[in-house]
Every structure is written in C-alpha cells, then in structure tokens.
Motif scaffolding. Structure first.
Motif, PDB file in Angstrom:
ATOM      1  N   CYS A 161       2.575   4.469   0.058  1.00 18.47           N
ATOM      2  CA  CYS A 161       2.926   3.189   0.704  1.00 18.47           C
ATOM      3  C   CYS A 161       4.541   3.370   1.034  1.00 18.47           C
ATOM      4  CB  CYS A 161       2.381   2.429  -0.690  1.00 18.47           C
ATOM      5  SG  CYS A 161       2.347   2.788  -2.473  1.00 18.47           S
ATOM      6  N   GLY A 162       5.003   3.864  -0.253  1.00 21.49           N
ATOM      7  CA  GLY A 162       6.877   4.462  -0.380  1.00 21.49           C
ATOM      8  C   GLY A 162       7.104   2.674  -1.501  1.00 21.49           C
ATOM      9  N   THR A 163       8.115   2.107  -0.988  1.00 21.43           N
ATOM     10  CA  THR A 163       8.240   0.587  -1.740  1.00 21.43           C
ATOM     11  C   THR A 163       7.317  -0.632  -1.492  1.00 21.43           C
ATOM     12  OG1 THR A 163       9.956   0.367   0.601  1.00 21.43           O
ATOM     13  CG2 THR A 163      10.640   1.362  -1.716  1.00 21.43           C
ATOM     14  N   GLU A 182       2.510   8.568  -4.784  1.00 17.87           N
ATOM     15  CA  GLU A 182       2.396   9.426  -5.918  1.00 17.87           C
ATOM     16  C   GLU A 182       3.681   9.547  -6.576  1.00 17.87           C
ATOM     17  OE1 GLU A 182       1.584  14.186  -6.671  1.00 17.87           O
ATOM     18  OE2 GLU A 182       2.583  13.710  -4.918  1.00 17.87           O
ATOM     19  N   SER A 183       4.898   9.058  -6.462  1.00 22.92           N
ATOM     20  CA  SER A 183       5.926   8.743  -7.400  1.00 22.92           C
ATOM     21  C   SER A 183       5.787   7.791  -7.542  1.00 22.92           C
ATOM     22  CB  SER A 183       7.460   8.792  -5.135  1.00 22.92           C
ATOM     23  OG  SER A 183       8.154   8.381  -5.871  1.00 22.92           O
ATOM     24  N   VAL A 184       6.197   7.835  -8.636  1.00 18.19           N
ATOM     25  CA  VAL A 184       7.096   6.840  -9.736  1.00 18.19           C
ATOM     26  C   VAL A 184       7.478   6.176  -9.370  1.00 18.19           C
ATOM     27  CG1 VAL A 184       7.393   6.089 -12.100  1.00 18.19           C
ATOM     28  CG2 VAL A 184       6.156   8.573 -11.627  1.00 18.19           C
ATOM     29  N   ALA A 185       8.848   6.587  -8.897  1.00 27.92           N
ATOM     30  CA  ALA A 185      10.021   5.370  -8.531  1.00 27.92           C
ATOM     31  C   ALA A 185       9.898   4.721  -7.590  1.00 27.92           C
ATOM     32  CB  ALA A 185      11.474   6.303  -8.318  1.00 27.92           C
ATOM     33  N   LEU A 187       6.359   3.203  -6.557  1.00 22.94           N
ATOM     34  CA  LEU A 187       5.404   3.169  -7.527  1.00 22.94           C
ATOM     35  C   LEU A 187       5.979   1.602  -7.950  1.00 22.94           C
ATOM     36  CD1 LEU A 187       2.836   4.810  -7.851  1.00 22.94           C
ATOM     37  CD2 LEU A 187       2.632   3.410  -5.478  1.00 22.94           C
ATOM     38  N   ALA A 188       7.567   1.898  -8.373  1.00 29.77           N
ATOM     39  CA  ALA A 188       7.655   1.087  -9.278  1.00 29.77           C
ATOM     40  C   ALA A 188       8.875   0.154  -8.229  1.00 29.77           C
ATOM     41  CB  ALA A 188       8.761   1.362 -10.174  1.00 29.77           C
ATOM     42  N   ALA A 189       8.912  -0.070  -6.944  1.00 32.95           N
ATOM     43  CA  ALA A 189      10.085  -0.071  -5.922  1.00 32.95           C
ATOM     44  C   ALA A 189       8.954  -1.450  -5.767  1.00 32.95           C
ATOM     45  CB  ALA A 189      10.649   0.495  -5.544  1.00 32.95           C
ATOM     46  N   ALA A 190       7.474  -0.294  -5.693  1.00 34.90           N
ATOM     47  CA  ALA A 190       6.559  -1.174  -4.436  1.00 34.90           C
ATOM     48  C   ALA A 190       6.002  -2.576  -5.326  1.00 34.90           C
ATOM     49  CB  ALA A 190       5.546  -0.384  -4.100  1.00 34.90           C
ATOM     50  N   ARG A 191       5.973  -2.467  -6.475  1.00 38.23           N
ATOM     51  CA  ARG A 191       5.332  -2.747  -7.482  1.00 38.23           C
ATOM     52  C   ARG A 191       6.524  -4.552  -7.815  1.00 38.23           C
ATOM     53  NH1 ARG A 191       2.992   1.135 -10.429  1.00 38.23           N
ATOM     54  NH2 ARG A 191       0.943   0.900 -11.195  1.00 38.23           N
ATOM     55  N   LYS A 192       7.278  -4.206  -7.442  1.00 35.39           N
ATOM     56  CA  LYS A 192       8.601  -5.644  -8.136  1.00 35.39           C
ATOM     57  C   LYS A 192       8.573  -5.983  -6.635  1.00 35.39           C
ATOM     58  CE  LYS A 192      12.996  -6.006  -8.732  1.00 35.39           C
ATOM     59  NZ  LYS A 192      14.807  -5.860  -8.981  1.00 35.39           N
ATOM     60  N   ARG A 193       8.178  -5.183  -5.398  1.00 33.90           N
ATOM     61  CA  ARG A 193       8.461  -5.759  -3.949  1.00 33.90           C
ATOM     62  C   ARG A 193       7.409  -7.076  -3.861  1.00 33.90           C
ATOM     63  NH1 ARG A 193       9.978  -2.654   0.555  1.00 33.90           N
ATOM     64  NH2 ARG A 193      11.331  -4.120   1.277  1.00 33.90           N
ATOM     65  N   ALA A 220      -7.331   2.200   7.340  1.00 35.16           N
ATOM     66  CA  ALA A 220      -5.949   2.949   7.088  1.00 35.16           C
ATOM     67  C   ALA A 220      -5.226   3.355   7.013  1.00 35.16           C
ATOM     68  CB  ALA A 220      -7.158   4.016   6.076  1.00 35.16           C
ATOM     69  N   ILE A 221      -3.507   3.047   6.862  1.00 32.99           N
ATOM     70  CA  ILE A 221      -1.987   4.031   7.250  1.00 32.99           C
ATOM     71  C   ILE A 221      -2.086   4.706   6.390  1.00 32.99           C
ATOM     72  CG2 ILE A 221      -0.141   2.512   7.964  1.00 32.99           C
ATOM     73  CD1 ILE A 221      -2.028  -0.107   7.928  1.00 32.99           C
ATOM     74  N   LEU A 222      -1.449   5.884   7.236  1.00 31.14           N
ATOM     75  CA  LEU A 222      -0.050   7.202   7.161  1.00 31.14           C
ATOM     76  C   LEU A 222       1.012   6.700   7.701  1.00 31.14           C
ATOM     77  CD1 LEU A 222      -2.323   9.558   6.621  1.00 31.14           C
ATOM     78  CD2 LEU A 222      -1.609   8.864   5.284  1.00 31.14           C
ATOM     79  N   PHE A 223       2.139   5.406   7.430  1.00 30.67           N
ATOM     80  CA  PHE A 223       3.603   5.011   8.028  1.00 30.67           C
ATOM     81  C   PHE A 223       4.534   6.517   8.006  1.00 30.67           C
ATOM     82  CE2 PHE A 223       6.690   3.173   9.436  1.00 30.67           C
ATOM     83  CZ  PHE A 223       6.462   2.338  10.264  1.00 30.67           C
ATOM     84  N   LEU A 224       4.845   7.524   8.316  1.00 31.52           N
ATOM     85  CA  LEU A 224       5.410   7.940   8.674  1.00 31.52           C
ATOM     86  C   LEU A 224       5.676   8.822   7.114  1.00 31.52           C
ATOM     87  CD1 LEU A 224       9.123   5.881   9.380  1.00 31.52           C
ATOM     88  CD2 LEU A 224       7.961   7.685   9.909  1.00 31.52           C
ATOM     89  N   VAL A 225       3.808   9.708   6.606  1.00 28.46           N
ATOM     90  CA  VAL A 225       3.789  10.169   5.219  1.00 28.46           C
ATOM     91  C   VAL A 225       3.987  11.276   5.681  1.00 28.46           C
ATOM     92  CG1 VAL A 225       1.966  10.746   3.620  1.00 28.46           C
ATOM     93  CG2 VAL A 225       2.549   8.229   4.512  1.00 28.46           C
ATOM     94  N   PHE A 226       3.307  12.081   7.163  1.00 27.66           N
ATOM     95  CA  PHE A 226       3.462  13.736   7.684  1.00 27.66           C
ATOM     96  C   PHE A 226       4.383  14.305   7.348  1.00 27.66           C
ATOM     97  CE2 PHE A 226      -0.470  13.314  10.862  1.00 27.66           C
ATOM     98  CZ  PHE A 226      -1.098  12.455   9.574  1.00 27.66           C
ATOM     99  N   PRO A 227       6.152  13.855   7.432  1.00 28.06           N
ATOM    100  CA  PRO A 227       6.524  14.963   7.038  1.00 28.06           C
ATOM    101  C   PRO A 227       6.265  16.185   5.522  1.00 28.06           C
ATOM    102  CG  PRO A 227       7.516  13.381   8.220  1.00 28.06           C
ATOM    103  CD  PRO A 227       5.664  13.099   7.837  1.00 28.06           C
ATOM    104  N   TYR A 228       6.477  15.185   4.593  1.00 27.94           N
ATOM    105  CA  TYR A 228       6.764  15.526   3.352  1.00 27.94           C
ATOM    106  C   TYR A 228       5.667  16.101   2.826  1.00 27.94           C
ATOM    107  CZ  TYR A 228       9.822  11.589   3.320  1.00 27.94           C
ATOM    108  OH  TYR A 228      11.424  11.517   4.129  1.00 27.94           O
TER     109      TYR A 228
END
Length: 321
Positions: A161-163, A182-185, A187-193, A220-228
């Motif tokens: 989900c990113g941000t 998976e990224s803590v950073a 998820l922190a941005a997502a929770r704030k948003r 389910a959505i995978l949005f610009l996730v595959f490259p990583y």
C-alpha cells in the motif's frame, strides 16, 4: 390541539387561483426558475414570485438555490393523501384548458433555449473541454468517480500500500480495506494519512507472505509493486490465496522499458513486465478471465507506460454462453 400543517381549506385556497394551478401543472413535470416561469406564463416577475410564495407556504412546491437563481418543483409524492386527491381533481380541470396547452408549448421553448445555450458553449469549447474540466475538477476526477461502480460490500486488499493513497481513495466506496506493506516508514505515512478512516485496517507484512486469512478478500490490488519484488509470481500466488473463489486481482505496473536509471533512482529490480509474463503468473496462480490493457499515457508523466492486468480467482462458476 393546534397544528402547523396546512388544512384542506388552506390547500383549497391555494388552488383557487388559476395562475397558481397553472404553475403547479407546469412544475409537476419540470423544474424551472422564476424567470423561466415568467416566460411561460407571460406574467411579470413580481406576480409569479407572489404566487410561488403562496404555493411554497402551503407546501405545494419546493425550491433550491442554483447560483443566484432558485429552481422550483412540485413533488406530488411529498403531499399528504387529501392534498393529492385534491390536486388530482384540480389537475383534471386545468389540463383541459387552453391555458394549459399554450403553457406546455412555451415550456418546450424555454427548454429549447436551455439546450441552445449548452450547445453554443460546447461548440466554442470543444477543443478546450478536457483542459477546462481538468482545471476545474482535477485530472483524476473521472477515475475516482468510477470507484462508485465497485461493490460496496467488498473487502479489498491494498497489497504493497505504500503511503496509503489507494486505500484512501477506495475506503469511501467499500465495506473494508486491508492495507499491507512491509516498510515501517511507509506504514507510518499510511497510518498518518488514513487517520480517522474507520474502515481501513493497516497491517505490516510482505506481499509474498501476506498477513491475511485464506479467502479474506473480495478483491486485491497490486499497484506499482512488482518492480520491488524478487519474485513477483509469488505475490500473485499469495493474492490468489487471500482471495475468495471468484475474487478479483488487479495489477497496475510498467510495460517493458529501457530506463536503466530506475534501478538506481527508484530501487527497481525489474525494467517492466511483458504481457506474456504477467499472463503466465496469473494462469499459474489459478486465475481465469485474464485481461491486459496498456493505459493511456498522462501528458504530464515522465515515466514508462503503465498497464492494467486483471483476473478472477478460480473456484467460482464461470459464465456459459
């Protein structure tokens, strides 16, 4: 006991004037402004406004603001039963009058002038229409509105989900969103948003090993996730596990490209994905009804062209033709 509701005698008094009955006959079928009603009835504004006030006070018509004007309409369904019966009697008499026939013809003239104004605008603005809409409402207006077509009972997984931008867009239109990253950073941005958005649940986890129960999701959505991802095929298989039979997966990502700098600037492990490769991942994971569409390029975008790929998880009955 006293009441503020109009009595049948009040109703009869309001309909005793021919002009007011003509107004109701017109407003039962059309929503018009005072100036348009003046043109139809061929009466001055002060006269029409006075009659409209009587009808509004007695509950025969409603109005709402439209810029500097007000639009009036009769809503028969909002009348009580005695008033509806009274109006049916009056309408029968008024409809047979010469006034009614002439009013109906002039109403068509008023509506024709409305259409002419719209047509004149589109004739002059056709070449600028897309730009004007984008300036007024934003470039994503049409795409966001399409979310209203999504089933409101769905639980949707925003995987990677990113941000939280996609989760924020989806939340008003579905029952629940599960946002995973998976990224803590991130998820922190997502929770704030997403703070204050009650139907979004944020979970930490990898898309290759989702913190979701089997069949928990409707889509389910995978949005610009595959490259990583080291192995995007694993994420497709995990999405299939988390979807109910017949659930839908949407992947939005990049078409094959030669932008080597993305590996350094964006941390990408892949330089896009050909249709055949994505189709094989969907097929191997048990999806059917696969579709793949390159998306129109945004004129302001500097990145590669994107595609949208979708499919349905096996297990549901397939349509027969």
């Amino acid at each position: 006991m006293t009441t503020n509701l109009p009595t049948i005698f009040d109703r009869m008094s309001a309909l005793s004037d021919t002009t007011r009955s003509r107004l109701l006959l017109i407003l039962e079928e059309h929503e018009l402004t005072v100036s348009e009603l003046c043109a139809v009835l061929q009466l001055p504004q002060s006269t029409v406004s006075r009659h409209l006030k009587v009808l509004a006070d007695e509950g025969w018509v409603v109005s709402h603001a439209d810029g500097t004007s007000r639009r009036y309409r009769m809503l028969p369904d909002r009348l009580d039963a005695p008033a509806r019966r009274l109006w049916n009697l009056v309408r029968e008499q008024v409809s047979a009058s010469t006034f009614a026939e002439q009013d109906a013809q002039r109403v068509q003239g008023v509506l024709a002038r409305r259409r002419t104004r719209s047509q004149e605008f589109f004739s002059s603005a056709a070449g600028e229409w897309d730009r004007l809409r984008a300036e007024l409402f934003g470039r994503r207006m049409d795409l966001l509105a399409l979310l209203a077509l999504v089933d409101p009972d769905w639980t949707v997984g925003d995987l990677g989900c990113g941000t939280g931008q996609m989760s924020e867009s989806l939340a008003p239109f579905v029952r629940r969103v599960v946002a995973v990253d998976e990224s803590v950073a991130m998820l922190a941005a997502a929770r704030k948003r997403l703070e204050g958005t009650d139907n979004v649940e944020v979970r930490r986890g990898a898309v290759e090993s989702l913190p979701l129960d089997d069949g928990e999701l409707d889509a389910a959505i995978l949005f610009l996730v595959f490259p990583y991802l080291a192995e995007p095929a694993t994420a497709v298989r995990e999405a299939a596990r988390a979807l109910r039979p017949g659930g839908r997966l949407l992947v939005v990502d990049m078409m094959p490209h030669d932008r080597e700098e993305f590996r350094h600037q964006m941390g990408h492990l892949w330089q896009g994905f050909p249709r055949e490769q994505v189709a094989k991942w969907f097929e191997d994971a048990g999806f059917w009804a696969f579709r793949h569409h390159p998306l129109p390029a945004d004129p302001d975008a500097t990145g590669p062209v994107l595609f949208a790929a979708s499919g349905r998880r096996s297990g549901a009955a397939r349509p027969t033709f």
